[in-house]
Write a protein that holds these residues in place. Structure first.
Motif, PDB file in Angstrom:
ATOM      1  N   VAL A  12       0.860  -1.181   0.000  1.00 45.32           N
ATOM      2  CA  VAL A  12       0.000   0.000   0.000  1.00 45.32           C
ATOM      3  C   VAL A  12       0.896   1.230   0.000  1.00 45.32           C
ATOM      4  N   HIS A  13       0.703   2.085  -0.977  1.00 45.06           N
ATOM      5  CA  HIS A  13       1.524   3.289  -1.098  1.00 45.06           C
ATOM      6  C   HIS A  13       0.766   4.502  -0.584  1.00 45.06           C
ATOM      7  N   ARG A  14       1.505   5.506  -0.191  1.00 39.92           N
ATOM      8  CA  ARG A  14       0.924   6.781   0.190  1.00 39.92           C
ATOM      9  C   ARG A  14       0.982   7.723  -1.003  1.00 39.92           C
ATOM     10  N   ALA A  15      -0.088   8.521  -1.182  1.00 36.41           N
ATOM     11  CA  ALA A  15      -0.134   9.431  -2.323  1.00 36.41           C
ATOM     12  C   ALA A  15       1.048  10.390  -2.315  1.00 36.41           C
ATOM     13  N   ARG A  33     -10.265  10.269  -7.097  1.00 38.68           N
ATOM     14  CA  ARG A  33     -10.409   8.804  -7.102  1.00 38.68           C
ATOM     15  C   ARG A  33      -9.137   8.100  -6.645  1.00 38.68           C
ATOM     16  N   GLY A  34      -7.975   8.707  -6.840  1.00 45.80           N
ATOM     17  CA  GLY A  34      -6.732   8.068  -6.437  1.00 45.80           C
ATOM     18  C   GLY A  34      -5.542   8.588  -7.212  1.00 45.80           C
ATOM     19  N   THR A  35      -4.388   7.997  -6.935  1.00 46.87           N
ATOM     20  CA  THR A  35      -3.122   8.424  -7.541  1.00 46.87           C
ATOM     21  C   THR A  35      -2.472   7.236  -8.240  1.00 46.87           C
ATOM     22  N   LEU A  36      -1.917   7.488  -9.415  1.00 45.64           N
ATOM     23  CA  LEU A  36      -1.231   6.450 -10.178  1.00 45.64           C
ATOM     24  C   LEU A  36       0.120   6.982 -10.617  1.00 45.64           C
ATOM     25  N   PRO A  90       3.076   0.942 -19.380  1.00 44.26           N
ATOM     26  CA  PRO A  90       4.268   1.042 -18.530  1.00 44.26           C
ATOM     27  C   PRO A  90       4.709  -0.326 -18.008  1.00 44.26           C
ATOM     28  N   SER A  91       5.968  -0.386 -17.580  1.00 45.15           N
ATOM     29  CA  SER A  91       6.501  -1.621 -17.010  1.00 45.15           C
ATOM     30  C   SER A  91       6.040  -1.834 -15.574  1.00 45.15           C
ATOM     31  N   VAL A  92       5.928  -0.740 -14.826  1.00 51.20           N
ATOM     32  CA  VAL A  92       5.593  -0.817 -13.397  1.00 51.20           C
ATOM     33  C   VAL A  92       4.537   0.241 -13.090  1.00 51.20           C
ATOM     34  N   VAL A  93       3.519  -0.148 -12.340  1.00 56.14           N
ATOM     35  CA  VAL A  93       2.461   0.776 -11.927  1.00 56.14           C
ATOM     36  C   VAL A  93       2.310   0.701 -10.415  1.00 56.14           C
ATOM     37  N   ARG A  94       2.270   1.870  -9.778  1.00 58.24           N
ATOM     38  CA  ARG A  94       1.993   1.947  -8.342  1.00 58.24           C
ATOM     39  C   ARG A  94       0.760   2.824  -8.141  1.00 58.24           C
ATOM     40  N   ARG A  95      -0.049   2.469  -7.150  1.00 50.15           N
ATOM     41  CA  ARG A  95      -1.296   3.192  -6.901  1.00 50.15           C
ATOM     42  C   ARG A  95      -1.381   3.618  -5.441  1.00 50.15           C
ATOM     43  N   ALA A  96      -2.129   4.665  -5.200  1.00 52.76           N
ATOM     44  CA  ALA A  96      -2.385   5.154  -3.850  1.00 52.76           C
ATOM     45  C   ALA A  96      -3.718   5.880  -3.850  1.00 52.76           C
ATOM     46  N   GLY A  97      -4.110   6.380  -2.690  1.00 50.39           N
ATOM     47  CA  GLY A  97      -5.349   7.130  -2.590  1.00 50.39           C
ATOM     48  C   GLY A  97      -5.196   8.530  -3.164  1.00 50.39           C
ATOM     49  N   ALA A  98      -6.221   9.333  -2.981  1.00 50.52           N
ATOM     50  CA  ALA A  98      -6.204  10.708  -3.475  1.00 50.52           C
ATOM     51  C   ALA A  98      -5.141  11.515  -2.750  1.00 50.52           C
TER      52      ALA A  98
END
Length: 398
Positions: A12-15, A33-36, A90-98
């Motif tokens: 789980v990442h932080r925005a 909605r979130g961060t990518l 992309p090769s790598v995707v990370r997601r987080a909240g808004a």
């Protein structure tokens, strides 16, 4: 019991951490909605029969077969149909909240800047007059005319700091940074901005669009702003301009949806620099598995809306090509991401700039309809420049 690498839950990442990790060449997109944050290029999307959505579907299927985790298509598409695009898997995707509690450096004050309006304000006002003549002859109902300010610093512009300031100052906006370097560019080029306008989002069978049209500058004085909001809500010109845009968006989404909810009239929403008439349109897709109903497919069908082009679209695009001396590039295009299942989010690339080395090219436009005043439209574009100028520490320069 030992959990295999495949079975382990995603970290789980932080925005704020994803924003801090952004570097030029990466793709960043944040919204309520979130961060990518996406890095590397597994493959580039090639349109199929002129369709980015079908090309994206093929690229995503190939990426999934190759074992790319959480494959998405991300990037930007320019204003003109068939124009340049920078869509990749992309090769790598990370997601987080808004975005929340984002810390950003203050605007740089040590750099020396030179600013060049393109076209000059007088020429922009002349273009508005020409557009009004076309409207008066019945050739157009509306056309959006844009202008550019080219800001050049004495040192290279550090895009991560600029992006962080934009996201911090506009946390409810659609923040973005996308590599749009093209063959022949003398230096890497990045599209960066904080757009207030959602073109379309999709989650499962639910789609949302939030067109904006009809604007007034925000003053910062509470009494003055209350007056401006009231005037905007009652303005025949602005309500008519907004109706063109909301009606067209509803018509397009209606071709894909079994149910569509269109409010009877617009609301007023605010950004740190502007007030906008806003209509939030929601619908339920009839065929979610069709690539044409992916978020990218819907974005292609909607783009360009009357909020950035005009009515009728073909005549407005021709007028823009004649009356605007600078090519828009990625301004008034679209930026966002599309997942393997079709979900995703796309924003209109307004309140944006293209950054290359020491140069920042800022863009802003205004909708011209019957009753528009050239001086007022010029002032509106100046107000819209403030989002980027404030982040650069140049708010008082235009």
């Amino acid at each position: 019991m030992t959990i295999s690498a495949v079975e382990r839950p995603r970290p789980v990442h932080r925005a704020a951490d994803l924003l801090a990790a952004y570097l030029p060449g990466s793709f960043y997109f944040s919204s309520p909605r979130g961060t990518l944050l996406a890095d590397g290029v597994h493959s580039r999307v090639q349109p199929e029969n002129g369709s980015h959505a079908r090309g994206a579907a093929a690229a995503l299927a190939a990426a999934a077969a190759a074992g790319v985790p959480d494959p998405v298509v991300a990037g930007a598409v320019g204003f003109r149909p068939g124009s340049e695009s920078g869509l990749v898997v992309p090769s790598v995707v990370r997601r987080a909240g808004a975005p929340a509690d984002v810390r950003a450096p203050e605007a740089e004050t040590g750099a020396a800047w030179s600013l060049r309006p393109r076209p000059e304000p007088e020429r922009y006002a002349d273009a508005v007059r020409s557009a009004l003549e076309l409207i008066g002859r019945g050739e157009l109902d509306k056309v959006v005319l844009a202008r550019c300010v080219e800001a050049t610093a004495d040192t290279p512009v550090w895009v991560p700091a600029l992006l962080a300031r934009l996201v911090r100052a506009n946390p409810a906006a659609y923040g973005f940074a996308a590599d749009v370097t093209a063959a022949g560019d003398p230096a890497p080029r990045t599209l960066v901005g904080a757009s207030p306008e959602l073109l379309v989002s999709r989650r499962g069978a639910t789609v949302v669009a939030n067109p904006l049209a009809g604007s007034a500058p925000r003053s910062g004085d509470e009494a003055v702003d209350r007056e401006r909001i009231a005037r905007l809500r009652e303005s025949v010109k602005d309500l008519g301009e907004h109706a063109h845009t909301a009606g067209q968006v509803a018509d397009v989404l209606g071709r894909f949806c079994t149910d569509l909810d269109v409010p009877d009239g617009p609301e007023v929403i605010g950004t740190p620099t502007m007030w906008h008439l806003s209509t939030r349109i929601t619908g339920r897709l009839a065929a979610p598995d069709d690539p044409a109903c992916s978020s990218l497919g819907l974005a292609e069908a909607l783009h360009p809306t009357p909020a950035v082009c005009g009515v009728p679209a073909g005549a407005a695009a021709e007028a823009i090509a004649r009356l605007e001396p600078e090519d828009r590039g990625y301004y008034a295009g679209m930026v966002g991401w599309n997942g393997a299942g079709g979900d995703g989010e796309w924003a209109v690339t307004i309140r944006s700039a293209e950054v290359s080395d020491r140069t920042v090219r800022l863009y802003a436009g205004a909708g011209i309809v019957a009753g528009s005043d050239p001086a007022a439209e010029l002032a509106e574009t100046s107000a819209k420049f403030r989002t980027l100028l404030r982040a650069l520490g140049l708010e008082e320069r235009v």
